[in-house]
Design an enzyme around this catalytic site. Sequence first.
Site, PDB file in Angstrom:
ATOM      1  N   ASP A   1       0.830  -1.199   0.000  1.00 48.19           N
ATOM      2  CA  ASP A   1       0.000   0.000   0.000  1.00 48.19           C
ATOM      3  C   ASP A   1       0.874   1.262   0.000  1.00 48.19           C
ATOM      4  O   ASP A   1       1.625   1.508   0.945  1.00 48.19           O
ATOM      5  CB  ASP A   1      -0.867  -0.068   1.271  1.00 48.19           C
TER       6      ASP A   1
ATOM      7  N   ASP B   1     -10.590   4.179  -1.363  1.00 49.06           N
ATOM      8  CA  ASP B   1     -11.183   3.174  -0.466  1.00 49.06           C
ATOM      9  C   ASP B   1     -12.712   3.135  -0.578  1.00 49.06           C
ATOM     10  O   ASP B   1     -13.370   4.170  -0.621  1.00 49.06           O
ATOM     11  CB  ASP B   1     -10.823   3.484   0.991  1.00 49.06           C
TER      12      ASP B   1
HETATM   13  C1  GLA Z   1      -5.377   2.345   2.727  1.00 53.45           C
HETATM   14  C2  GLA Z   1      -5.907   1.209   1.873  1.00 53.45           C
HETATM   15  C3  GLA Z   1      -6.951   0.443   2.666  1.00 53.45           C
HETATM   16  C4  GLA Z   1      -6.326  -0.091   3.956  1.00 53.45           C
HETATM   17  C5  GLA Z   1      -5.730   1.059   4.750  1.00 53.45           C
HETATM   18  C6  GLA Z   1      -4.920   0.552   5.925  1.00 53.45           C
HETATM   19  O1  GLA Z   1      -6.364   3.300   2.985  1.00 53.45           O
HETATM   20  O2  GLA Z   1      -6.459   1.692   0.685  1.00 53.45           O
HETATM   21  O3  GLA Z   1      -7.461  -0.626   1.895  1.00 53.45           O
HETATM   22  O4  GLA Z   1      -5.351  -1.039   3.630  1.00 53.45           O
HETATM   23  O5  GLA Z   1      -4.865   1.853   3.956  1.00 53.45           O
HETATM   24  O6  GLA Z   1      -4.301   1.572   6.631  1.00 53.45           O
END
Ligand code: GLA
Length: 523
Positions: A281, A344
Amino acid sequence: MKSPRSLSCTCRFWCAVFLLVGASSAVHAQNLTGYWELRTPNINNDGTFRETFFHIEQAGETLSGELIRYPRGIPITGTYSDGNIHLVTVPPPPNPAMPQRPARPPIAWDGKLEDGKLQLTSNGRMGEVHGVAEKVTKEATEPPAALPLPELKDVPDSGLARTPPMGWNSWNKFAGRVDDAAVRGMADAMVLSGMRDAGYIYINIDDTWELGRDERGNLVSNKKFPDMRALADYVHSKGLKIGIYSSPGPKTCAGYEGSYGHELQDAKTFASWGIDYLKYDLCSDLEIYKDDAPTLQAIYQQMGEALQSTQRPIVYSLCEYGRAQVWTGWGAKAGGNLWRTTGDISDNWESMDRIGFSQIKLAPYASPGHWNDPDMLEIGNGGMTADEYRTHMSLWSLLAAPLIAGNDLRSMTDETKSILLNREVIAVDQDPDYKPVTSVSTDSGLEVLMRPLHDGSVVVGLFNRTSAPAAMSFPRAELPASFVGRKLGVRDLWKHEVAQMQGDSFTATVPSHGVALIGFTAE
Ligand code: GLA
């Protein structure tokens, strides 16, 4: 011996000096202008701290400044009077491009200056949190220097994820509250519910498992995860596979330890634990590097190569929110098996609808081993109706999106099970000969999508995105040429029964935010 008068005289003199010095140092100490590092314990007392860097300018009793990291570039205002500090973030103005996005509520801290440190308490979404801020240099607030990135090359196809990965991930339901017991419970429930046998294989731990690094620089888990190797063994003993999460940046999105400068070492650690899937990520790496395609490719290639060098088959999931059009080719070249194409998801209709229906045009870019990922499922988390969750499952399956459940599998209602375990819909998602979904028609929120499957059959989704039930129809003439002159088999994939044509069309009343998913075969 000194007379009482001379004593009191001396005393008055020294007291005055003391008071003057004291007053000037108090004034000095009271000026909060400068750079600060605030450390607040993460929730669940997992032994880790969140670091926030900020800058304050004090003018009289008025404070101004900004959060430098993490989060970045958010203005703060406040007051400092009678020893009491009050700081509050100034939320950014609403984004006109996303009027439906709720504005972020401000974060406030209150406290006092004690021994040169700010003792601060914030009362936010997570309840009361206490933190201590210390003055630091400006340099300490800056991200680390950029390390050299590898020259671009094509990482060989790992041969994994020939169909979209299926499993479970901790983030949507648990966020920072995930722990060893929850993961074991999820593995048990995956088997007991029948989900494993329906294809849901990966049990993926998302962010907040990390503690930091040991003296040899090895990444170690925090006390929520006492023994990763033992946990992986447990998950494997259930006939499942296990996934983990990291970031190419120094910090993950939740502010935990990332893999920056330790890519190969971390890949080896993951392999030694028996990890089968890595979600990587971008997060804080954005502060260090540009987010253009060649830079992002190099960042992701670094871990792609590291994973492959371990010789362990590890599915590689790129999470960089669709920046620099990752789907157009560089994500696959970096070794990615799937890549997030959006921000997200949240457990509400607006979020799922906006994300899901924006993906149709990307479907031609997916291929076996290289999937578009519009984020994990929210089915069963309670924020949408059953019709909306059936739309979620149908749309993700037509898109050949990864089916990564995000709910608590230990306490699913029968309705949730009926959605996640609909094998006829799963078969659409997992079709072994991937052909992209296409739009048949789109008309004021009524969307008709079609996807051909490997056996010559076709699946059609009639989606009603409007707020009222709608009569929708699909004309037989829209079917591929191979259907011309053939007897039609028509099946409703949610009702699990044969459906009827009305003349030359299939017609249904589709509930608001609902779907009719129909399979057509030439018999
Ligand atoms: C980002 C990702 C999410 C999750 C969070 C964790 O926002 O897009 O899917 O993994 O980080 O902190």
